[in-house]
Design an enzyme around this catalytic site. Structure first.
Site, mmCIF file in Angstrom:
data_model
loop_
_atom_site.group_PDB
_atom_site.id
_atom_site.type_symbol
_atom_site.label_atom_id
_atom_site.label_comp_id
_atom_site.label_asym_id
_atom_site.label_seq_id
_atom_site.Cartn_x
_atom_site.Cartn_y
_atom_site.Cartn_z
ATOM 1 C CD GLU A 27 -2.229 2.512 -3.504
ATOM 2 O OE1 GLU A 27 -3.372 2.965 -3.707
ATOM 3 O OE2 GLU A 27 -1.633 2.690 -2.431
ATOM 4 C CG ASP A 87 -1.890 1.073 1.323
ATOM 5 O OD1 ASP A 87 -2.862 1.006 0.553
ATOM 6 O OD2 ASP A 87 -1.720 2.012 2.133
#
Ligand code: NOJ
Length: 554
Positions: free
Chosen positions: A269, A206
């Site tokens: 990401e 993330d």
């Protein structure tokens, strides 16, 4: 590993990744929230669909301020999602079915309820104080700098007890970890090993481009292109708060952990322009296997822009790096709502015929739309913190539509978020029987892609683009080529390329009536039509001013 054209491909190169948002996929115990046992119940569906890997959004214990992206224990399971025994069963079943399981890893920040932060905020001399980012107020009492939170407002929160600010790129309840502290890095790498030892097949990391910040904490510059309709975060260009050079060393050390194991995957990401994105594959050392490529999410749905962007991405990738394409996720409007129902089928053909690993978002395969969530029911903090801008991510996170029974078969209880009212006519069960449905199209596309080396791993050759159409050939050495022609408009389009001659048969079409039709040198397309031609023969015949036609020269 598999043998194709003498070259070996790994599972994450020739397989398809499917994102499950566990809260909304399948509820097995009737509490209205999806869970791990629900995912277990639907494994047969995923297997039959033909995807290789399931990426689960966070399943760890969390106060759920950001629906799991605020972790209070990196080694556990949130009880509402199930137990560690449920997780172990899920992992074993996924593997027994020949699939892979990828977890979300959230290293940029923890929950403020994580014991690390509780210790860190307890006193200035606590050993974990420096695990987070603490700064004094400016001499005039002001914030340490002008950085903004992605979810609205300043990125600094005053802590009364110890008289300093802490930094949070996202919510106040998501304090950023200090990745300049080697103890933080060690703790997170140990967490990675803990899950890898259990057998998980990799991580989707993330917010990787946020993980390390400017050492001098300089103010971010104003964004000259800011408009009121944008989130307040966009007022500044995050040049000092994201994408810092030191991140590449950290990414390389994370990658080394994965490389201690066999064939594990690191997806990152990262929302950055292509030239900066590709740096996260690693230049000196290996970094992410797949820095997520969000080009198809970020660009307007315009054939020329997309054609140019695909070329730019292909050109930016060295031979050693493997491409990937993403069409949707839990943070973005669904493709069905962005481009409409007809074009979402064209998008499916694009996603599943470009060169590189495709990542699908749950429900896109049945053409799910964003569901309007009335203001009083909004749950997403991004929507709650910046009301009136239509920025809530809830509409793209609504329950999966399985069948025509109550709550679309998602839950026997009350769903945590509204179910699309049209579920009786748009659901998995009904689409399985309907050869014109998006689901049947996905099945055909995935089957063809998995059977044909040219589509799975073959080279990408741009052929043509204009204001409506986009066309390219995919071909692996020694295998039949495929011509893909997409009409990104609602009006009929006429594909009459002057740079190639070809004969072949349409094998998949968004209008199935066209399948098995033979074609030669030109094709007339309906609006919203996209098709794949198995080429019997093709040759480049001339140079042409259309740069895409030129590029088709062998
Ligand atoms: C990206 C995640 O996809 C999003 O859902 C989350 O809110 C932020 N990172 C913060 O973790």
């Amino acid at each position: 590993m598999q043998e194709n054209n003498q070259k070996q491909y790994l599972w994450w190169q020739d397989g398809i990744i499917y994102q499950v948002y566990p809260r909304s996929f399948q509820d097995a115990n009737g509490d209205g929230i999806g869970d791990l046992r629900g995912v277990i119940l639907r494994l047969e569906y995923l297997k039959a669909l033909g995807v290789k890997a399931i990426w689960l959004s966070p399943i760890y214990p969390s106060p759920m301020a950001d629906f799991g992206y605020d972790i209070s224990d990196y080694r556990g399971i949130w009880p509402t999602f199930g137990s560690m025994a449920d997780f172990d069963e899920l992992l074993a079943k996924v593997h027994a079915m020949g699939m892979k399981l990828i977890l979300d890893l959230v290293p940029n920040h923890s929950s403020d309820e994580h014991p690390w932060f509780q210790e860190s905020r307890s006193s200035r001399d606590n050993p974990k104080r420096d695990w987070y980012i603490w700064k004094d107020a400016r001499p005039d009492g002001g914030l340490p700098n002008n950085w903004l939170s992605v979810f609205g407002g300043p990125a600094w929160e005053w802590d009364e007890k110890t008289g300093q600010y802490y930094y949070h790129a996202f919510l106040v309840k998501q304090p950023d970890l200090n990745w300049r502290n080697p103890e933080v890095e060690k703790a997170m790498l140990d967490i990675m090993r803990w899950w890898l030892d259990k057998g998980v097949d990799g991580f989707r990391v993330d917010a990787m481009w946020h993980m390390i910040k400017d050492a001098q904490w300089r103010d971010n510059p104003r964004n000259p292109d800011y408009k009121d309709s944008m989130g307040s975060y966009e007022q500044l260009l995050p040049v000092y708060s994201t994408d810092q050079p030191e991140m590449h060393g950290i990414a390389a050390r994370m990658r080394k952990v994965l490389d201690e194991y066999d064939e594990r995957l690191m997806i990152a990401e990262i929302y950055l322009p292509v030239h900066r994105l590709v740096a996260y594959y690693g230049t000196h050392d290996r970094e992410a296997h797949l820095p997520f490529n969000f080009t198809l999410i970020s660009l307007p749905w315009d054939s020329r822009l997309i054609a140019a962007a695909v070329d730019e991405y292909e050109a930016a990738l060295p031979d050693t790096d493997w491409p990937n394409w993403v069409m949707g996720n839990h943070d973005q409007p669904r493709i069905g709502s962005r481009v409409g129902f007809g074009q979402s089928k064209v998008a499916a053909v694009l996603l599943l015929t470009l060169r590189g690993t495709p990542t699908m978002y749950y429900g896109d395969e049945i053409g799910m739309r964003d569901v309007p969530i009335p203001p009083g029911e909004v749950q997403d903090p991004q929507g709650l913190n910046m009301p009136g801008k239509n920025l809530s991510r809830d509409p793209a996170r609504t329950p999966m539509l399985w069948d025509g029974t109550r709550n679309a078969g998602f839950t026997a209880g009350e769903p945590w978020l509204r179910v699309d009212r049209s579920f009786r006519r748009r659901n998995v069960a009904s689409q399985e029987k309907d050869e014109y449905s998006p689901l049947c199209l996905y099945h055909k596309l995935i089957r063809l892609r998995q059977q044909e080396p040219s589509l799975k791993v073959g080279a990408y050759k741009p052929v043509y683009s204009d204001t409506q159409l986009l066309a390219y050939i995919r071909q692996a050495d020694g295998h039949p080529g495929f011509l893909i022609v997409l009409n990104l408009s609602h009006r009929p389009g006429y594909f009459t390329p002057s740079a190639i001659r070809f004969t072949g048969v349409i094998v998949v079409d968004t209008f199935p009536e066209q399948e098995q039709v033979s074609v030669k040198d030109s094709i007339d397309l309906f609006g919203d039509e996209a098709l794949i031609v198995r080429l019997d023969e093709w040759q480049a015949v001339s140079t042409n001013p259309n740069p895409h036609e030129l590029a088709a020269m062998p």
